[in-house]
Design a protein around this motif. Structure first.
Motif, short mmCIF file in Angstrom:
data_model
loop_
_atom_site.label_atom_id
_atom_site.label_comp_id
_atom_site.label_asym_id
_atom_site.label_seq_id
_atom_site.Cartn_x
_atom_site.Cartn_y
_atom_site.Cartn_z
N ALA A 32 0.79 -1.38 -0.02
CA ALA A 32 0.00 0.11 0.01
C ALA A 32 0.79 0.99 -0.23
CB ALA A 32 -0.90 -0.06 1.19
N THR A 33 0.62 2.31 -0.87
CA THR A 33 1.47 3.50 -1.21
C THR A 33 0.48 4.76 -0.80
OG1 THR A 33 2.80 2.34 -2.77
CG2 THR A 33 2.90 4.57 -2.65
N LEU A 34 1.36 5.54 0.08
CA LEU A 34 0.84 6.90 0.33
C LEU A 34 1.76 7.88 -0.12
CD1 LEU A 34 -1.20 8.77 1.99
CD2 LEU A 34 0.34 8.41 3.87
N PHE A 55 -3.34 4.54 -2.22
CA PHE A 55 -3.73 3.48 -2.96
C PHE A 55 -3.33 1.95 -2.56
CE2 PHE A 55 -0.51 5.59 -5.12
CZ PHE A 55 0.48 5.10 -5.61
N ASN A 56 -4.16 0.98 -2.95
CA ASN A 56 -3.76 -0.22 -2.49
C ASN A 56 -4.49 -1.30 -3.42
OD1 ASN A 56 -2.75 -2.48 -1.01
ND2 ASN A 56 -4.42 -2.35 0.71
N ASN A 57 -3.64 -2.48 -3.83
CA ASN A 57 -4.17 -3.23 -4.73
C ASN A 57 -4.71 -2.62 -5.85
OD1 ASN A 57 -3.71 -5.44 -2.85
ND2 ASN A 57 -5.85 -4.94 -1.78
N GLY A 58 -4.11 -1.58 -6.53
CA GLY A 58 -4.37 -1.06 -7.45
C GLY A 58 -5.57 -0.06 -7.42
N PHE A 69 -6.28 12.01 6.55
CA PHE A 69 -5.90 10.75 6.29
C PHE A 69 -6.08 9.76 7.42
CE2 PHE A 69 -2.62 7.24 5.64
CZ PHE A 69 -3.40 6.42 4.71
N ASN A 70 -6.60 8.66 7.17
CA ASN A 70 -6.51 7.59 8.41
C ASN A 70 -6.03 6.22 7.75
OD1 ASN A 70 -7.05 5.80 10.36
ND2 ASN A 70 -9.05 6.69 11.09
N ALA A 75 -0.73 -0.96 6.76
CA ALA A 75 0.60 -0.29 6.49
C ALA A 75 1.05 0.29 5.46
CB ALA A 75 2.05 -1.40 7.07
N TYR A 76 1.09 1.52 5.23
CA TYR A 76 1.31 2.16 3.86
C TYR A 76 2.72 2.66 3.87
CZ TYR A 76 -3.62 3.00 2.79
OH TYR A 76 -5.07 2.54 2.50
#
Length: 435
Positions: A32-34, A55-58, A69-70, A75-76
């Motif tokens: 997961a990316t932030l 974004f996570n899993n595309g 943001f929460n 884990a980002y």
């Protein structure tokens, strides 16, 4: 024998070097990316300062103020993009990308089929994901394209693809969503020359054949068929709205004539492509809810008496007229990477900046029927977005730091960067030798 082996080895090495300029597609998103700290340009006109995009899993899981943001227990991996700008990936409509490579080499040209009526032609099956041109588009923030056939009266069907894939099946965003009709040009009524009479007769024959083909397809749709007729079955989606008819026409009378022809045939959704005279028939287009793909921002005016800056001003004028429109780049395929800069030209001549961004992102997604997946940076949509150091529509500041397609981080190497670095090294070395 040894000579043949050496020659084969040399050919292999040279081919490998050429293909090495096209990066391998990115792997599926693993973490997961932030992205945090940038200015977010959503694509729908909204701008968020000090934003975060996760974004996570595309898929996008958050897009808004960083303070809101929460992580929710996820884990980002955080990427600080402070001072930069986040944009949705741009979309290039009406393009022969992946169908044409080198115009002087016939073996690399797959954009046109023989014959005038080819509704069954699927352009996407000829789409070359290893084109040298594609990485140059990604480097400027263009991440999707409508792969469109040309030629004849009905050229075939187009598909929307994302520009980082191993093959055309992997690239598909929307398959065969549009049928492309090149409206036969009108012939000047006062011209009685044999050549004009011949063109007029040929045009009438084309229109009669087109009318007959659409009527047959409508009947075919409503009956049970033991054996599929590919030409007719490829047109049936036009009558239930599952496909759009993309009408390529420029002049006002042709636009109105073509739209009324399609309506009479029972076609539900249509788009005008080219549309040099869209402003002249803006009331008609708005009344009939017909969007436009405008092709001529970097072109000369159509008529000698027109304002020389009219093509530059046209997007702003279409916006004021209340039309749904997007921009394409039809000057040259290799120049398609300049798509953001034609939107930038429109900004300089009256189109508000965020609306200009929409004209190459969300508006294009709406017209191509993929706005539920892409076109803006919103929760639930594909994480197909770019991070630029400056204004993405400005040639001076468009410098892409990161690009993601469906959450996958792209390799932004391309042939032009490779050649720049190669010859930069060469001339730096020569300069040191001279000293």
């Amino acid at each position: 024998m040894q000579h043949r082996f050496i020659l084969a080895a040399a050919l292999f090495v040279s081919t490998t070097a050429a293909w090495a300029q096209v990066p391998a597609p990115a792997v599926k998103q693993a973490k997961a990316t932030l992205l945090t700290g940038a200015t977010l340009h959503v694509g729908n006109g909204q701008v968020v300062e000090g934003a975060a995009v996760a974004f996570n899993n595309g898929k996008i899981t958050y897009a808004g103020p960083a303070a809101g943001f929460n992580a929710g227990g996820t884990a980002y991996e955080t990427v600080n993009v402070n001072g930069k700008h986040i944009y949705p990936g741009m979309i290039l409509p009406n393009s022969q990308l992946g169908l044409t490579e080198i115009e002087s080499v016939r073996a690399t040209l797959d954009q046109q089929e023989v014959g005038d009526f080819n509704p069954n032609v699927r352009s996407v099956v000829a789409y070359n994901t290893d084109s040298d041109i594609t990485p140059t588009l990604r480097s400027n923030g263009v991440l999707m394209a409508q792969v469109t056939p040309v030629g004849g009266t009905i050229s075939g069907s187009s598909s929307v693809v994302q520009l980082d894939a191993w093959n055309w099946e992997d690239a598909l965003v929307k398959a065969d969503g549009g049928v492309h009709l090149r409206w036969p040009a009108m012939v000047q009524t006062g011209d009685a020359s044999p050549q004009a009479t011949q063109r007029r007769q040929a045009r009438e024959a084309d229109l009669q054949e087109l009318e007959s083909l659409l009527a047959e397809a409508k009947v075919y749709k409503n009956q049970k068929n033991d054996r599929e007729n590919l030409k007719l079955s490829s047109l049936t989606g036009l009558f239930d709205g599952s496909k759009k008819l993309f009408i390529h026409a420029n002049y006002g009378k042709e636009i109105v004539e073509a739209a009324r022809f399609a309506q009479k045939a029972g076609i539900k959704d249509m788009v005008i492509v080219g549309a040099a005279d869209a402003l002249v028939v803006a009331d008609f287009l708005k009344e009939n809810n017909i969007p436009v793909i405008y092709s001529g921002v970097h072109a000369l005016p159509a008529r000698s008496g027109d304002d020389v800056y009219l093509p530059y001003k046209m997007p702003g004028m279409l916006q004021k007229a209340g039309l749904l429109f997007c921009l394409d780049y039809d000057a040259s395929l290799h120049g398609s990477r300049n798509l953001p800069f034609i939107a930038g030209t429109a900004v300089a001549f009256g189109l508000p900046k965020e609306q200009a961004l929409s004209s190459v992102t969300l508006n294009a997604a709406k017209i191509l029927g993929v706005d539920q997946q892409v076109g803006s940076v919103e929760v639930g949509k594909d994480a197909s977005l770019v991070v630029s150091e400056g204004d993405i529509l400005d040639m001076r500041t468009n410098k892409i730091s990161y690009a993601f397609i469906q959450g996958r981080k792209l390799n932004l190497t391309d042939k032009q960067k490779y050649l720049y670095e190669k010859f930069d090294t060469k001339y730096n070395q020569e300069g040191k030798q001279v000293q």
